[in-house]
Structure formats: structure tokens, C-alpha cells
Design a protein around this motif. Structure first.
Motif, PDB file in Angstrom:
ATOM      1  N   SER A  40     -34.266 -32.906  71.921  1.00 42.94           N
ATOM      2  CA  SER A  40     -35.303 -32.563  70.947  1.00 42.94           C
ATOM      3  C   SER A  40     -36.639 -32.330  71.642  1.00 42.94           C
ATOM      4  CB  SER A  40     -35.463 -33.676  69.912  1.00 42.94           C
ATOM      5  OG  SER A  40     -34.276 -33.832  69.187  1.00 42.94           O
ATOM      6  N   ALA A  41     -36.951 -33.174  72.609  1.00 42.07           N
ATOM      7  CA  ALA A  41     -38.211 -33.046  73.326  1.00 42.07           C
ATOM      8  C   ALA A  41     -38.252 -31.743  74.126  1.00 42.07           C
ATOM      9  CB  ALA A  41     -38.428 -34.243  74.241  1.00 42.07           C
ATOM     10  N   GLU A  42     -37.110 -31.332  74.675  1.00 45.67           N
ATOM     11  CA  GLU A  42     -37.055 -30.090  75.449  1.00 45.67           C
ATOM     12  C   GLU A  42     -37.130 -28.867  74.542  1.00 45.67           C
ATOM     13  OE1 GLU A  42     -33.420 -30.508  77.621  1.00 45.67           O
ATOM     14  OE2 GLU A  42     -34.279 -31.910  79.063  1.00 45.67           O
ATOM     15  N   GLU A  43     -36.509 -28.946  73.352  1.00 43.15           N
ATOM     16  CA  GLU A  43     -36.500 -27.808  72.433  1.00 43.15           C
ATOM     17  C   GLU A  43     -37.870 -27.536  71.830  1.00 43.15           C
ATOM     18  OE1 GLU A  43     -33.604 -28.884  69.536  1.00 43.15           O
ATOM     19  OE2 GLU A  43     -31.925 -28.252  70.776  1.00 43.15           O
ATOM     20  N   ALA A  44     -38.631 -28.569  71.630  1.00 44.27           N
ATOM     21  CA  ALA A  44     -39.933 -28.420  70.985  1.00 44.27           C
ATOM     22  C   ALA A  44     -40.955 -29.309  71.668  1.00 44.27           C
ATOM     23  CB  ALA A  44     -39.822 -28.742  69.506  1.00 44.27           C
ATOM     24  N   PRO A  45     -41.416 -28.881  72.852  1.00 48.82           N
ATOM     25  CA  PRO A  45     -42.404 -29.713  73.546  1.00 48.82           C
ATOM     26  C   PRO A  45     -43.682 -29.808  72.702  1.00 48.82           C
ATOM     27  CG  PRO A  45     -42.173 -27.583  74.624  1.00 48.82           C
ATOM     28  CD  PRO A  45     -41.125 -27.655  73.554  1.00 48.82           C
ATOM     29  N   GLY A  46     -44.304 -30.962  72.769  1.00 51.76           N
ATOM     30  CA  GLY A  46     -45.537 -31.154  72.018  1.00 51.76           C
ATOM     31  C   GLY A  46     -45.336 -31.644  70.596  1.00 51.76           C
ATOM     32  N   VAL A  47     -44.075 -31.788  70.174  1.00 48.05           N
ATOM     33  CA  VAL A  47     -43.812 -32.307  68.831  1.00 48.05           C
ATOM     34  C   VAL A  47     -44.068 -33.809  68.839  1.00 48.05           C
ATOM     35  CG1 VAL A  47     -42.010 -32.753  67.128  1.00 48.05           C
ATOM     36  CG2 VAL A  47     -42.183 -30.513  68.203  1.00 48.05           C
ATOM     37  N   SER A  48     -44.775 -34.255  67.834  1.00 48.19           N
ATOM     38  CA  SER A  48     -45.127 -35.679  67.754  1.00 48.19           C
ATOM     39  C   SER A  48     -43.913 -36.528  67.391  1.00 48.19           C
ATOM     40  CB  SER A  48     -46.215 -35.881  66.709  1.00 48.19           C
ATOM     41  OG  SER A  48     -46.482 -37.256  66.529  1.00 48.19           O
ATOM     42  N   SER A  49     -43.840 -37.689  67.997  1.00 46.34           N
ATOM     43  CA  SER A  49     -42.802 -38.650  67.626  1.00 46.34           C
ATOM     44  C   SER A  49     -43.160 -39.333  66.311  1.00 46.34           C
ATOM     45  CB  SER A  49     -42.652 -39.705  68.718  1.00 46.34           C
ATOM     46  OG  SER A  49     -43.822 -40.522  68.771  1.00 46.34           O
ATOM     47  N   GLY A  50     -44.446 -39.252  65.951  1.00 42.50           N
ATOM     48  CA  GLY A  50     -44.941 -39.917  64.751  1.00 42.50           C
ATOM     49  C   GLY A  50     -45.698 -41.196  65.076  1.00 42.50           C
ATOM     50  N   GLU A  51     -45.660 -41.630  66.340  1.00 43.48           N
ATOM     51  CA  GLU A  51     -46.324 -42.885  66.708  1.00 43.48           C
ATOM     52  C   GLU A  51     -47.835 -42.824  66.523  1.00 43.48           C
ATOM     53  OE1 GLU A  51     -44.889 -45.423  70.002  1.00 43.48           O
ATOM     54  OE2 GLU A  51     -43.603 -43.700  70.467  1.00 43.48           O
ATOM     55  N   LEU A  52     -48.451 -41.728  66.924  1.00 44.25           N
ATOM     56  CA  LEU A  52     -49.897 -41.594  66.775  1.00 44.25           C
ATOM     57  C   LEU A  52     -50.279 -41.607  65.288  1.00 44.25           C
ATOM     58  CD1 LEU A  52     -52.744 -41.063  67.876  1.00 44.25           C
ATOM     59  CD2 LEU A  52     -52.195 -38.617  67.819  1.00 44.25           C
ATOM     60  N   GLU A  53     -49.558 -40.853  64.489  1.00 46.53           N
ATOM     61  CA  GLU A  53     -49.841 -40.788  63.051  1.00 46.53           C
ATOM     62  C   GLU A  53     -49.618 -42.145  62.382  1.00 46.53           C
ATOM     63  OE1 GLU A  53     -48.825 -36.721  64.542  1.00 46.53           O
ATOM     64  OE2 GLU A  53     -47.918 -38.699  64.775  1.00 46.53           O
ATOM     65  N   LEU A  54     -48.593 -42.851  62.822  1.00 49.46           N
ATOM     66  CA  LEU A  54     -48.308 -44.188  62.303  1.00 49.46           C
ATOM     67  C   LEU A  54     -49.465 -45.131  62.613  1.00 49.46           C
ATOM     68  CD1 LEU A  54     -45.707 -45.895  61.152  1.00 49.46           C
ATOM     69  CD2 LEU A  54     -45.672 -46.736  63.490  1.00 49.46           C
TER      70      LEU A  54
END
Length: 136
Positions: A40-54
């Protein structure tokens, strides 16, 4: 999967749901902190895991924009990672069931001069109050 609402996230972040809300929030926190799948990280670099938003929502639990940002990050991550989507869906179903079952009612402040209802999710209520002799 039903969409995760910003209102539900703010309620859980602020522990409005009481113990059930806190437990649901802890479950989401553990889920978000799971490492992103490598693919997933390779397919869409820069996608948030959600940790910052959490973390941002934890800092200001009443902020609906922060809650919406978290809901969006969760949705994007779920779209890219089928395993995360399944875990998130299971968490959301459980959170809705558990958090929606708890009701806390408090009546305080002295004498109540009218009906006092205790329960959950009232709508379309009408009160017909008898007139008091001194009100005429």
C-alpha cells in the motif's frame, strides 16, 4: 462499509460515549497505529496512515474538521489496503453497536416543574400540560 462519521469520531475522541466511547477510541488508536502494508505504501506514497489526524483530533476532540480529516484518512487507507479495510469495518460495526447502547441520564438543579424524560434518541414528542390554577 458504512462511512465513519466525523460526529462519531468527535464523540469518541472526547469520551462523550463514556466508557464505551473510550474503549472504541482505544481500539481505533491501536488499529491506526498498525504499520501500513508495504504494498500500500509503495502504491500510494504520501498517503497518511491516519496517525497524524488521530493525534490532532485527540488534541482538539470537538473540532469537526479534524474529525473529517481523520475519517478521510481512514477511508483512503481502507481503499488501498483490504486487510485494513476489513479490520476497520469490524471496528466500526462494533463501535456503533457498543457506543450506541450506553445511556447516561442525570437530573439535577433542584425542582423540576414538568416532565423529565430519561432515555435515548427521542423524537416527535408532544407535551400536554394541565393548566395550574395560578396560571389562569
Amino acid at each position: 462499509m458504512d462511512p465513519i462519521t466525523a460526529a462519531a469520531l468527535t464523540a469518541m475522541a472526547g469520551s462523550v460515549g463514556g466508557d464505551a466511547g473510550r474503549k472504541a477510541w482505544q481500539g481505533l488508536t491501536a488499529l491506526v497505529r498498525r504499520p501500513l502494508r508495504r504494498r500500500s505504501a509503495e502504491e500510494a506514497p504520501g498517503v497518511s496512515s491516519g496517525e497524524l489526524e488521530l493525534a490532532e483530533l485527540e488534541g482538539d476532540p470537538a473540532d469537526l474538521l479534524r474529525a473529517q480529516a481523520l475519517a478521510t484518512a481512514l477511508g483512503v487507507r481502507a481503499a488501498l489496503d483490504g486487510e485494513f479495510r476489513a479490520l476497520l469495518d469490524a471496528w466500526w460495526q462494533d463501535a456503533q453497536r457498543v457506543a450506541g447502547s450506553e445511556v447516561n441520564n442525570t437530573v439535577s438543579g433542584g425542582t423540576q416543574n414538568g416532565p423529565v424524560l430519561q432515555g435515548r434518541d427521542f423524537s416527535s414528542l408532544t407535551f400536554n400540560m394541565p393548566e395550574h390554577e395560578e396560571d389562569r
